[in-house]
Design a protein around this motif. Sequence first.
Motif, short mmCIF file in Angstrom:
data_model
loop_
_atom_site.label_atom_id
_atom_site.label_comp_id
_atom_site.label_asym_id
_atom_site.label_seq_id
_atom_site.Cartn_x
_atom_site.Cartn_y
_atom_site.Cartn_z
N HIS A 1 2.13 1.82 -3.52
CA HIS A 1 1.12 2.41 -4.40
C HIS A 1 0.93 3.90 -4.09
CE1 HIS A 1 -0.44 -0.83 -6.88
NE2 HIS A 1 -0.30 -1.65 -5.85
N ARG B 1 -7.02 6.70 -13.15
CA ARG B 1 -5.81 6.31 -12.42
C ARG B 1 -4.97 7.50 -11.98
NH1 ARG B 1 -3.25 1.87 -16.29
NH2 ARG B 1 -1.52 3.30 -15.96
N ARG C 1 4.02 -0.24 -14.06
CA ARG C 1 3.32 1.05 -14.08
C ARG C 1 4.27 2.20 -13.78
NH1 ARG C 1 -1.78 1.66 -10.51
NH2 ARG C 1 -1.51 3.73 -11.37
N LEU D 1 3.63 5.62 -5.87
CA LEU D 1 3.38 5.73 -7.30
C LEU D 1 2.45 6.92 -7.59
CD1 LEU D 1 3.80 4.49 -10.11
CD2 LEU D 1 1.75 3.09 -9.70
N ASP D 2 1.39 7.04 -6.80
CA ASP D 2 0.49 8.19 -6.98
C ASP D 2 1.22 9.50 -6.69
OD1 ASP D 2 -1.57 6.53 -7.70
OD2 ASP D 2 -2.48 6.46 -5.70
N LEU E 1 3.19 -3.14 -10.27
CA LEU E 1 3.58 -1.83 -9.79
C LEU E 1 4.85 -1.35 -10.49
CD1 LEU E 1 3.05 0.37 -7.52
CD2 LEU E 1 4.79 -0.85 -6.22
N GLU F 1 0.84 -1.20 0.00
CA GLU F 1 0.00 0.00 0.00
C GLU F 1 0.88 1.25 0.00
OE1 GLU F 1 -3.46 2.16 2.73
OE2 GLU F 1 -2.62 0.22 3.33
#
Length: 938
Positions: A432, A606, A472, A435-436, A469, A429
């Motif tokens: 992620h 996304r 991306r 990544l955001d 992940l 988590e």
Amino acid sequence: MRSVTGLNDEQLYAGFIRAGRLRADPPLLEREEQQAELGRAVVALGEGRPAVVSVTGRPGFGHNALLRWAGRLAEERSVRVLRVSGSLAERDLRYGAVTQLLGQLGEVAERSLQDLRREQEPACLPGLPELLHTARRTPTLVTVEDAQWLDPASVQWLQALVRRLANGVPLVLIVGRTGLYPYGPDWLADATPSARLFRRLTVQPLSPRAVAALTERICGTPCDEAFAAAATEAAHGSPAVLNAALRCFADAGHRPAADRVPQLHTLINGIVGDRAGRALRGLTDEATAVLRALAVGGDLLDFPLICSLAGLRTVRESRLRASLEMAGFTVPEGTHERLRMPIVRARILEDTPAAERAALYARAAHLAYQIVADDEDIARLLLEAPPIGEPWAVHALRGGYGAALRRGDFARAATYLHRALDEPQDPLERAHLGLDLAGAEAVSAPEAGDRRLMTLVQAPDEGEPWAQLRVRALDMGLARGDDAWGRRAAAHALATAHGSERDELIALYWYAAESAPETCDLPAPGFPTLPEHPLAPAQAGVRAWQLAARGRHRARVAELARRALDAGNAAPALPRLAAVRALWATDAATEAEDRLATVIAELRRRHSHPVLARALALSAELHLRGGRLDAADRAADAAERALPLAAWHPLAASHLIAVRSTIAQEDRRCDEARALARTPLPPGAEYGVYWPYLLYARARVAMEEGHWAESAELFKESGRWLLRRQWANPIVLPWRSMAARACLTLGDQEQAQRLIREELTLARQWGAPSALGLAQLGAESVDQQEPADGTTTRLLGELPTRLAYAWVLADLVTEEVTKGQRASAARLLSELSRLSVTRTSGRLAERVRWLSAQLDQPAAPDDEALPEGWSALSPAERQTAELARRGLGNREIAEQLMVSRRTVEHRLSNTYKKLRITSRKELRARSRSTERDVTDAV
């Protein structure tokens, strides 16, 4: 209203002014009504009549100054004046104000005063009989400043004094106070035995007109309306703040003008902050705690929750609210209390110890969560709080991130996710979140985002979720445009990858390699190659574009592109964008654009902003090529909102700049098109994959301005960069036909024919009708053959390259008009007018209108009798010379041909040289000579 002396307010006040008995320091502006009322009370006191006057207002509004003014006036009329002042420091001192007053009575009150000083229990209402006794012999004015800070015993004493005034004691009591009072709002009026004795005065903030007068008095020069309005708003009309700020302003040598308002704002903020800081030091512990809670959560929590946040359980809320309001810290707003000015909030927070401040923010966030406040409101509180350790905190911060993204505040969005990473959570988590965060940092801090993405790409292999992940992260990093970064990252991740992740990493690597400007940038032997017939969707998308750019195997390109796009979001976004471009190149434009719309919708969900920006830029390009300028403009705007141009990597920024320049040119925004095309880019930008696109746009601008030699060289330089990547397909950019047109204008027929024939050969090799039709029409123009049949034109008008095709057709019609071939020109113009793009491109629509006007004119008698040597001229020169021969001036020719006057002059100069003449007069004379020869022959 008439006073006891028979004078009205204005006359009484004017009389005081004429007598020179009023001081102007500090100035009392817009206080004439209050001064007149106080003047009447003083005059009546001289006649033995008592009165009670209450003067209220916000701190700094001048209520105490009015009391001092009244005291000076009374002294000048030989009235005894006793002055009392409440203070924060003495608000808990029993009979503090009474002690001040008795000290001024002298020996008559000495005994009572000594009892108070010895802190013995005084007699009931100490010193009151003595005051009343002396007042009967000597009329007395008692002024009480800052009565809001009086202790309860002094308040009771003053109430008793007021009740005894009904007996006709010649005494006037004037009480000044700010706002409400903790012992009841009407304690003074309630104690007054007769309504005739009581008067209530309220001081209001200064108006801009009064502020302008104050400014002129202090600065010595008038100020403009904008300055006065800004000063009034900044100081909330407070005379005390304005007086202090304007004196500092004048001492600094500033002039009271609108451009100096920022300096005044700085001074006002400093003064208000200093006043707030001094006031804070005198507050009770309860008031201080509530103010700190208000500074943290006052915008979100109502006053009962603020008291709870401050840790107060038994406090009387109404009394506390009144105390804060009369101190000038807050203003009421329904069930909330608001701090008056941002600087006050800042000073309160500065005065709060760091640990206590952080704890307050944490408790405020928890209360906001309990009352179901908006996520971003909770997130703003969490930014200043230590880690909470509960899931709702991460949820709120993510919600705040989403809200900030929706309004385009990428820096704030990144800040929320930075704070979310401080909370304890699962490693995946957390990854992620990272990544955001990198997606938001791509806009607000691109280099930091690249580093974060590299860290994610290098994350250990711990299963399928981590593999997705990493892919991306690489996809997002590559979207910024740095192919060298992408190749390094993909090569590093490939060392530990397996399965579908390995296939996708290979695809992304070769996507980056396809952008490399030189073959020496490609990998050494032994690195996994891209299969000729890949099955993996991501590899199929990259391979489809490789083949399309080289202009080979159109059917296989379509098959590979569809395989990549059918995989949906299971494949990385960039290979799918490559597949969209390849599918579009096969003339499946509608399908390609529908697929692209699906990809864009997914990327919006996304929040993958770098990739979304690339997709929107591609959408803008495809809309532009199809002649849908409004849609292209909207897509380009959306691309720049998703990723502002400053955040694009220089290697990729050329694409969006080139598209925007061409849109502006087609929309007749020539200055904007020129400025965009000539946007300075940092060194190294020319190695980007989209550099040829920018060169192409610059060449179009140069052509529009009539700089044919420059445009020819720019078109050819664009082609050289494309050929370095082996991108030979004319569907990528039709640079050869455009360069051929420029060469033809310059008189280089041989090079023009070579370029257009090369394009025709490559178009036939590719086989797409759009590329082939465009090349064929260009060849007809260069070789001066009979134009193609209109059936072909109608078909090609619906294909992807309809804008480029329409322009070639428009140039061909222009050439036919110039040569006097009116029949063929009319037929081609009819076909051109049927194309929808002639109604969406303002520039093209202008050309069509001009051509229609030319054909609507009756044929001149000499249209078929052209001067000797006319065939030596280029089409553009013939076109310009023909209009000059018909008597049009340079400006008129420039307007009709939509070129600059300089271009007209250059073309006519070349014409004169080739025809061996020196002026327009000789051109017309030769034309008349030709006409006579034709007539004689007939």
